[in-house]
Design an enzyme around this catalytic site. Sequence first.
Site, PDB file in Angstrom:
ATOM      1  N   HIS A   1       0.781  -1.371   0.116  1.00 50.99           N
ATOM      2  CA  HIS A   1       0.015  -0.003  -0.015  1.00 50.99           C
ATOM      3  C   HIS A   1       1.002   1.291  -0.057  1.00 50.99           C
ATOM      4  CE1 HIS A   1      -2.855   3.066   1.163  1.00 50.99           C
ATOM      5  NE2 HIS A   1      -3.909   2.168   0.743  1.00 50.99           N
TER       6      HIS A   1
ATOM      7  N   GLU B   1      -4.169   1.784  -7.276  1.00 46.61           N
ATOM      8  CA  GLU B   1      -4.452   3.027  -6.546  1.00 46.61           C
ATOM      9  C   GLU B   1      -3.552   4.265  -6.907  1.00 46.61           C
ATOM     10  OE1 GLU B   1      -6.731   1.734  -2.731  1.00 46.61           O
ATOM     11  OE2 GLU B   1      -4.552   1.590  -2.499  1.00 46.61           O
TER      12      GLU B   1
END
Length: 233
Positions: A87, A156
């Site tokens: 992430h 993302e």
Amino acid sequence: MKYYVLNHKNKMTYDEALKFSEAVLDLDLSNSKLIIVPSALYLPLFTGVHYYLGSQDISSFEEKTVTGEITGKQLKSLGVNYVIIGHSERREYCNETDYSLITKINNAIINDLKVIYCVGETLEERKLNKTFYKLEKQIARVFNKIKSAEIIIAYEPIWAIGTGLTPDMNQIQEVSSFIKKLVKDYYGKKAIVLYGGSVNETNIESLKAVENVDGFLIGGASVDVQKVAKIIK
Ligand code: PGA
């Protein structure tokens, strides 16, 4: 059937997580694959059988004794099925490197945990037309080293996370097709591609229509069960 990955990050107190864990049992999940990713502290609260459980991180130390770490074996013993790795917040604030990501991915696989691997470009990289270059680098560097049975990649864009901004639908479609082709060419495998970055109950309808997107990684909106209900409907 779309994937919905609820990334709660470090957002909830114990009472809030408890309430969420009860409310989520009423969701109609007939056409969705729901993966709840609470703070590791609250994993034992989530015992529902109609959704899957994910972890926000996994230790890069599987065998060594290290204070404060949570191993894949421990996660597995709590019924965790998935783990988010790479992430952008962890890459930036926790200094995660390609080396530690590869170790984490290996530790997940050893413990039979499925990896949700996150990639994404900065706004500057997008403006300079470097999106594909960046994504290829992030994917190739890490996946070259491992053999994974199921490859789930969450696209993302860093500039879309928590900002209320999203790329336009064509851009998302272009990137998810690119990732699928890349994984197929490199590894001969079919990737599951998720989109993440300011997904909410108002933009989900258009996002669901984007070709080649298999589901969503949701941060901010994921802590509100009413919003989640609207998103997966
Ligand atoms: P957001 O977060 O939905 O709040 O943009 C997404 C993520 O960080 O996974």
